[in-house]
Design a protein around this motif. Structure first.
Motif, short mmCIF file in Angstrom:
data_model
loop_
_atom_site.label_atom_id
_atom_site.label_comp_id
_atom_site.label_asym_id
_atom_site.label_seq_id
_atom_site.Cartn_x
_atom_site.Cartn_y
_atom_site.Cartn_z
N LYS A 52 7.57 41.04 -28.09
CA LYS A 52 6.48 40.03 -26.95
C LYS A 52 7.37 39.03 -26.18
O LYS A 52 7.72 38.65 -25.70
CB LYS A 52 5.26 39.37 -27.88
N ARG A 53 8.22 38.20 -27.61
CA ARG A 53 9.36 37.75 -27.55
C ARG A 53 10.58 37.91 -26.18
O ARG A 53 10.61 37.74 -25.50
CB ARG A 53 10.17 37.27 -28.79
N LEU A 54 10.40 38.95 -26.84
CA LEU A 54 11.82 40.28 -24.98
C LEU A 54 10.56 39.83 -24.37
O LEU A 54 11.21 40.36 -22.99
CB LEU A 54 12.23 41.33 -25.82
N ASP A 55 9.53 40.58 -23.93
CA ASP A 55 8.72 41.20 -22.87
C ASP A 55 8.47 39.15 -22.37
O ASP A 55 8.82 38.63 -20.72
CB ASP A 55 7.06 40.85 -22.69
N ASP A 56 8.55 38.11 -23.32
CA ASP A 56 8.70 36.46 -21.99
C ASP A 56 9.99 36.53 -21.75
O ASP A 56 9.95 35.57 -20.96
CB ASP A 56 8.09 35.40 -23.63
N ILE A 57 10.93 36.62 -22.40
CA ILE A 57 12.58 36.04 -22.07
C ILE A 57 12.57 37.20 -20.39
O ILE A 57 12.56 36.78 -20.10
CB ILE A 57 13.35 36.72 -23.29
#
Length: 691
Positions: free
Chosen positions: A315-320
């Protein structure tokens, strides 16, 4: 079931065990092709052993029991006490399926469903040497002592070592001196820790080589204090008291014979080998005269390398990635403003921003990349099981497993590729007898490959089977009412091949649990279309069939061709665009009631998409000249008439709002460089609805 354990420990187990189970699926199928590969046998044994250890720590008893039974089988196999057969592999693969099912239950925090009793019984029967050894000596409960490995492979457990010491004490010579008896008695006392004491090690050497015979420089019998002198001589040959693995394996070989070890649960192990426990001294030099070489102290060893990886929530990668997408939109806006400015410094700043944004976008995309091997890894098992079910002989060859693409695409491609591989095995590859009659090898070959081409990935699934007969496909199309006879006769071979993607279309005469219902290939085409991909078929009778899929590297950012219809902006995915040209609209033709154009002796249907997408456009007078964009969907190509070409632009796909979701022909929306909203055209959906 201990789900109340530390969440970090549970997550570590899920990650590690998940990777091991993925590898096991590939390794087990590979083992069937290479049954004598010792490294592979050991790797599989370690895989089951590691999963069992993690499950045991979390008190997942059903998972432990199944892994333990499978581990026992491979302990027998790696010691060459049983041969690998297809029947054995059927049972082991069934056990792996059960382990995978329990693993998913652990992931979902559900109560574990134990493996069927008959499966455990079958594993335990296979965990016995093919010689008439009793079952109970191998198939022990998971809670009991670990199965012993061969003397020259693997590590010895603490319990095995205790049995080794017990065997030495029980098998000591009756003529041993009083000092030796005291040392042996000390060694026989159960240790309170996992380390071997100096006295125990000296007793072990004395039993193997005779009192004081192991260290050549000194003869302990010549002194009054045998034990102290022996220790002193041994200590002069090394910097520490650590014994190496090779030395300990040598001691095991001397004690139990080459290739054997203390068998768990066999109290009489030492009595069965009296000669090995107390070898007679020889007048000549010992068999291994070199002094014991012990490794340097741990302080002298190189420091361990620091961990270079870190686990990050996707999810962090998706947010970035979403934030990078917004940055791309800002860059596009600044580029448009910069092009309207005459300030040289402004141009340089925008150019630098463009470079940095492009590099950042590529770097963030790379963090989301995964090798397609994650998908390819499941196909050896799929092909193996299906071929056995259909009584066919099929070899699977894979190329380009290390090709990287977006994590979301890896997951989305799994089901379509499974359909295509199963289709190749079922429809493509002939039965062995038919292949022999056609002069082919009995075993067919299915080739799965992946490669990167620019900002796209090319996937192909090819077989060397019978190929597709266009006439048969035409006849089936008429029988199912898809075409009348005249229309079917006009179909090209490629158009006939694409009929297999029609819903309900199948060339199978009989419905089976594998195929015949015509519900697989239409799902594949729909799913590939949703991924902004294309699919094409090549086939030759008697030569085989090849299905080619082209998908973008990522779904987050899409290269498009920006067009204008009236005063509204639209984006055409660049993957669909074939060519662009200017057209005199007075020179069109009408074929079968449809407007067409002829370009280089090829006929293209022509569509005025402005009439479909812009309100009130149908009542406007058509210009005499316009731009035509040739777009492709699989093997079909058509022309779209547009008012204006803006240029190529990378856009970030935004989902449509709730009120617009499901609008035919629309894949999403984006913000253009001039700040306006542009709708992204879904070419297949647009033609299906309006064409």
């Amino acid at each position: 079931m201990a789900f109340d354990a530390d969440e970090d420990i549970l997550q570590d187990f899920l990650v590690e065990a998940g990777e091991i189970l993925e590898k096991l699926s590939e390794q087990l199928v590979d083992l069937e092709q290479h049954p004598d590969d010792s490294d592979l046998l050991n790797a599989i044994f370690r895989g089951f052993h590691t999963v069992k250890g993690g499950a045991g720590f979390l008190q997942l008893d059903p998972l432990v029991n199944c892994c333990h039974s499978a581990e026992n089988v491979f302990d027998i196999l790696r010691n060459h006490k049983r041969k690998v057969t297809s029947e054995l592999m059927d049972v082991v693969l069934q056990a792996l399926d059960s382990i995978n099912a329990m693993f998913e239950e652990v992931r979902n925090r559900e109560e574990l469903t134990p493996a069927p009793d008959d499966l455990i019984v079958a594993l335990n029967q296979l965990a016995v040497p093919e010689s008439d050894a009793p079952v109970e000596t191998v198939a022990e409960p998971a809670s009991s002592v670990e199965p012993a490995s061969s003397g020259d492979q693997g590590d010895i457990t603490d319990e095995e070592f205790e049995k080794l010491l017990d065997a030495l004490a029980d098998g000591k010579p009756e003529t041993a001196s009083e000092d030796s008896a005291e040392e042996t008695a000390d060694a026989d006392v159960p240790a309170s820790s996992d380390d071997i004491t100096d006295d125990e090690f000296e007793a072990l050497l004395d039993q193997l080589h005779g009192k004081g015979k192991f260290v050549p420089p000194a003869t302990p019998e010549a002194t009054g204090n045998n034990n102290e002198d022996s220790k002193s001589a041994a200590s002069t040959d090394a910097d520490s008291d650590t014994i190496t693995d090779d030395e300990f394996e040598s001691l095991l070989d001397e004690l139990h014979g080459k290739g054997s070890g203390p068998v768990a649960g066999s109290d009489g192990a030492a009595e069965n080998k009296p000669k090995a426990s107390a070898p007679a001294p020889k007048p000549a030099a010992p068999a291994k005269p070199e002094p014991v070489k012990k490794p340097a102290s741990p302080a002298r060893e190189a420091a361990p390398v620091a961990e270079t990886t870190v686990r990050v929530d996707t999810k962090r990668l998706d947010d970035i990635m979403n934030m990078v997408g917004e940055l791309v939109l800002v860059r596009n806006r600044l580029q448009r403003l910069g092009s309207e400015s005459e300030d040289e410094h402004m141009h340089k700043a925008v150019a630098n921003l463009d470079v940095v944004t492009t590099d950042l976008q590529a770097a963030v995309m790379q963090t989301r990349m995964q090798p397609i091997k994650k998908v390819f890894g499941r196909f050896p098992r799929v092909v193996r099981d299906l071929a056995r079910n259909l009584k066919k002989e099929v070899n699977l060859v894979m190329h380009g497993e290390d090709t990287d693409l977006d994590k979301n695409l890896v997951e989305a491609l799994a089901d379509p590729l499974v359909h295509l591989v199963r289709n190749s095995v079922d429809h493509g590859v002939e039965w062995p007898e038919e292949r022999e009659k056609a002069g082919k090898p009995r075993a067919g070959t299915v080739t799965l490959s992946a490669q990167q081409e620019g900002d796209h990935i090319l996937l192909s699934i090819a077989d060397d089977g019978a190929g597709m007969n266009p006439d048969v496909l035409r006849r089936k199309a008429v029988e199912k009412g898809l075409y009348d006879q005249d229309a079917a006769d006009r179909l090209t071979d490629n158009e006939c091949f694409n009929l297999i993607f029609a819903a309900g279309f199948s060339t199978k005469e009989q419905i089976s649990d594998v195929s015949g219902r015509g519900v697989g290939m239409d799902v594949v085409k729909t799913r590939i279309g949703q991924l902004n991909g294309q699919i094409a078929i090549e086939s030759g009778q008697g030569k085989g069939t090849k299905i080619i899929i082209k998908v973008p590297l990522t779904l987050a950012i899409m290269p498009t061709l920006m067009i204008m219809l009236g005063d509204q902006s639209f984006a055409l995915p660049l993957v669909n665009v074939v060519e662009i040209f200017h057209l005199d609209l007075t020179k069109t033709n009408v074929v079968d009631g449809r407007e067409c154009i002829v370009v280089r002796d090829k006929v293209f249907p022509l569509f005025h998409i402005k009439r479909w997408l812009v309100q009130g456009a149908a009542a406007q007078e058509e210009p005499a000249n316009a731009h035509v964009v040739i777009v492709a969907m699989g093997t079909k190509q058509v022309g779209f008439v547009v008012d204006q070409l803006v240029g190529q632009e990378e856009v970030v796909i935004k989902p449509l709002g709730r009120a617009l979701q499901g609008t035919p022909g629309m894949a999403g929306a984006t913000i253009t460089g001039d700040g306006r909203i542009a709708l992204i055209i879904d070419v297949p959906s647009l033609l299906q609805h309006y064409g």
